[in-house]
Design a protein around this motif. Structure first.
Motif, mmCIF file in Angstrom:
data_model
loop_
_atom_site.group_PDB
_atom_site.id
_atom_site.type_symbol
_atom_site.label_atom_id
_atom_site.label_comp_id
_atom_site.label_asym_id
_atom_site.label_seq_id
_atom_site.Cartn_x
_atom_site.Cartn_y
_atom_site.Cartn_z
ATOM 1 N N ALA A 214 -52.456 27.167 -41.315
ATOM 2 C CA ALA A 214 -51.732 26.244 -41.136
ATOM 3 C C ALA A 214 -52.213 24.688 -41.637
ATOM 4 O O ALA A 214 -51.373 23.918 -41.869
ATOM 5 N N GLU A 215 -53.633 24.500 -41.501
ATOM 6 C CA GLU A 215 -54.272 23.408 -42.151
ATOM 7 C C GLU A 215 -53.982 23.356 -43.658
ATOM 8 O O GLU A 215 -53.590 22.110 -43.947
ATOM 9 N N ALA A 216 -53.961 24.308 -44.277
ATOM 10 C CA ALA A 216 -53.737 24.550 -45.836
ATOM 11 C C ALA A 216 -52.229 24.027 -45.918
ATOM 12 O O ALA A 216 -51.948 23.516 -47.004
ATOM 13 N N ARG A 217 -51.429 24.580 -45.206
ATOM 14 C CA ARG A 217 -49.945 24.367 -45.355
ATOM 15 C C ARG A 217 -49.569 22.747 -45.202
ATOM 16 O O ARG A 217 -48.993 22.318 -46.003
ATOM 17 N N GLN A 218 -50.297 22.293 -44.038
ATOM 18 C CA GLN A 218 -50.203 20.964 -43.848
ATOM 19 C C GLN A 218 -50.817 19.928 -45.067
ATOM 20 O O GLN A 218 -49.844 19.276 -45.462
ATOM 21 N N ALA A 219 -51.587 20.497 -45.532
ATOM 22 C CA ALA A 219 -52.298 19.722 -46.693
ATOM 23 C C ALA A 219 -51.484 19.878 -47.977
ATOM 24 O O ALA A 219 -51.365 18.988 -48.598
ATOM 25 N N ALA A 220 -51.058 20.922 -48.360
ATOM 26 C CA ALA A 220 -50.148 21.149 -49.294
ATOM 27 C C ALA A 220 -48.912 20.380 -49.142
ATOM 28 O O ALA A 220 -48.281 20.099 -50.428
ATOM 29 N N ASP A 221 -48.233 20.584 -48.012
ATOM 30 C CA ASP A 221 -46.944 19.877 -47.909
ATOM 31 C C ASP A 221 -47.117 18.318 -48.042
ATOM 32 O O ASP A 221 -46.389 17.471 -48.835
ATOM 33 N N ASP A 304 -40.731 12.158 -39.946
ATOM 34 C CA ASP A 304 -41.423 11.309 -41.018
ATOM 35 C C ASP A 304 -41.764 9.858 -40.623
ATOM 36 O O ASP A 304 -42.169 9.095 -41.302
ATOM 37 N N ALA A 305 -41.410 9.611 -39.082
ATOM 38 C CA ALA A 305 -41.755 8.182 -38.590
ATOM 39 C C ALA A 305 -42.821 8.491 -37.492
ATOM 40 O O ALA A 305 -42.874 7.561 -36.652
ATOM 41 N N LEU A 306 -43.519 9.486 -37.273
ATOM 42 C CA LEU A 306 -44.555 9.794 -36.344
ATOM 43 C C LEU A 306 -45.756 8.791 -36.367
ATOM 44 O O LEU A 306 -45.816 8.346 -37.700
ATOM 45 N N GLN A 307 -45.884 8.365 -35.115
ATOM 46 C CA GLN A 307 -47.027 7.372 -35.017
ATOM 47 C C GLN A 307 -48.017 8.024 -34.233
ATOM 48 O O GLN A 307 -47.719 8.916 -33.135
ATOM 49 N N PRO A 308 -49.325 7.726 -34.225
ATOM 50 C CA PRO A 308 -50.404 8.108 -33.231
ATOM 51 C C PRO A 308 -49.796 7.794 -31.772
ATOM 52 O O PRO A 308 -49.365 6.689 -31.525
ATOM 53 N N GLY A 309 -50.056 8.797 -31.009
ATOM 54 C CA GLY A 309 -49.608 8.528 -29.391
ATOM 55 C C GLY A 309 -48.296 8.983 -29.365
ATOM 56 O O GLY A 309 -47.863 9.347 -27.892
ATOM 57 N N ASP A 310 -47.478 9.369 -30.214
ATOM 58 C CA ASP A 310 -46.294 10.053 -30.025
ATOM 59 C C ASP A 310 -46.310 11.514 -29.307
ATOM 60 O O ASP A 310 -47.417 12.319 -29.683
ATOM 61 N N ASP A 327 -51.913 12.292 -39.660
ATOM 62 C CA ASP A 327 -52.406 12.965 -40.537
ATOM 63 C C ASP A 327 -51.744 14.455 -40.307
ATOM 64 O O ASP A 327 -52.362 15.290 -40.686
ATOM 65 N N GLY A 328 -50.553 14.508 -39.568
ATOM 66 C CA GLY A 328 -50.058 15.590 -39.469
ATOM 67 C C GLY A 328 -50.570 16.562 -38.586
ATOM 68 O O GLY A 328 -50.383 17.947 -38.302
ATOM 69 N N LYS A 329 -51.267 15.923 -37.744
ATOM 70 C CA LYS A 329 -52.049 16.676 -36.504
ATOM 71 C C LYS A 329 -52.003 16.183 -35.099
ATOM 72 O O LYS A 329 -51.447 15.164 -35.035
ATOM 73 N N MET A 330 -52.442 17.014 -34.106
ATOM 74 C CA MET A 330 -52.190 16.909 -32.716
ATOM 75 C C MET A 330 -53.515 17.248 -32.205
ATOM 76 O O MET A 330 -54.139 18.066 -32.430
#
Length: 356
Positions: A214-221, A304-310, A327-330
């Motif tokens: 999943a982390e690799a997919r996120q980085a590739a995206d 595509d508009a996510l911000q930290p804390g959402d 950075d695509g993480k939670m």
């Protein structure tokens, strides 16, 4: 032709060897026929994951019943306090009516209106007194006040009775949901217990591998987005958290490594919505208890508009929620047997985000 010579019978020693060999072969064949089949680890993992997911769905329903129970208990307490105050008011009015009766007695007898008000059915007094035309002007206001207080008291008692009955019903539902959760978790654990320590380690390794994928997919995206000129640049890091968002994320980061606990809101363990609710409370914001209700605690935010804390939500029924940190993480509380962790939001079926 010479006489054919009969073969000599096998010796006792040879017979013993043959018998032993045949018995050994029979045992081996029997053992092969009844050996426990090697478990399909992929199938076991799939079933365990499914049971854990179903348990988490039940956990969120349990949280809803628990939240409803707490609200009903507060409402019942409020009504019962109101009943107690009403009873005090009635007792005071009865005391005043008793004083009127005593005064009338000293002056030649108790007015029938006062006698009726002091009997066992004060609520029905005015109807009877009006029919008998027995309400004296000097006592009319006091008697009407007593009747009104009695009416309110009866109404509050009926409301308290209904609320307590509803509270009992929710308590029964809560206990039932708890049993469902425990049964699913026990079933999952029983499946894992049948595995050898080596096979359990393999299942855990598969989970770690899925997280890495999943982390690799996120980085590739992110890499594809950064290379595309036809699309907006989604690889631009989210703005650094500040103010309220910083407090929310700081709280969540401090919980990393703490165990998942169904129905838990901290401080030592959390379920998914318990963690997000506690993080927002640390910033002075109150969220609903269930993930499905937190879904309605703020406006929707596009991916595509996510911000930290959402808040980020997963699965069709919105039974899982995490806290976006950029950075695509939670940060999220996964499930029973695991700890609060950081995970790419692409690791689960993503449904949307909310900014309370």
């Amino acid at each position: 032709m010479g006489k054919r010579r009969k073969p000599s019978p096998p010796s006792r020693a040879r017979m013993a060897v043959l018998t032993t060999a045949m018995a050994g072969g029979a045992v081996l064949a029997s053992g092969t026929a009844h050996a426990e089949p090697t478990p399909n680890l992929a199938s076991v993992k799939e079933q365990v994951d499914k049971l854990n997911e179903e348990a988490e769905q039940s956990v969120e329903q349990y949280n809803g019943f628990q939240d409803k129970q707490q609200k009903l208990q507060g409402e019942a307490n409020r009504i019962q306090e109101k009943v107690a105050r009403g009873q005090e008011a009635m007792n005071e009015l009865r005391t005043r009516l008793g004083a009127v009766a005593a005064d009338q007695y000293r002056n030649g007898g108790i007015d029938p209106s006062v006698r009726l008000m002091l009997d066992s059915d004060p609520a029905g007094y005015l109807e009877r007194a009006a029919a008998q035309n027995q309400v004296a002007d000097s006592q009319s206001a006091l008697l009407k006040q007593a009747q009104e207080e009695q009416r309110k008291l009866d109404q509050d008692r009926a409301e308290a009775t209904a609320t307590l009955a509803q509270l009992d019903s929710v308590g029964t539902e809560l206990a039932g949901k708890k049993q469902q959760i425990q049964a699913k978790l026990a079933q999952a654990q029983a499946m894992l217990n049948k595995l050898s320590a080596e096979d359990r380690a393999k299942v855990n390794a598969q989970q770690s591998a899925e997280k890495a994928k999943a982390e690799a997919r996120q980085a590739a995206d992110a890499d594809r987005a950064s290379r595309s000129s036809a699309r907006p640049d989604l690889s631009t890091p989210a703005p650094p958290a500040s103010g309220r968002a910083a407090a929310i994320i700081a709280f969540a980061q401090a919980q990393l490594g703490k165990p998942y606990g169904w129905g838990a809101t901290g401080p030592n363990s959390f379920d998914c919505s318990g963690l997000t609710g506690a993080a927002y409370r640390a910033a002075g914001v109150k969220l609903s208890r269930m993930s499905q209700d937190q879904w309605n605690d703020g406006p929707r935010v596009s991916r595509d508009a996510l911000q930290p804390g959402d808040l980020v939500f997963f699965y069709n029924d919105i039974h899982h929620v995490g806290l976006y940190i950029g950075d695509g993480k939670m940060i999220h509380a996964p499930r029973t047997g695991k700890n609060v962790e950081v995970l790419p939001i692409s690791a689960m079926p993503y449904m949307g985000a909310v900014r309370p």
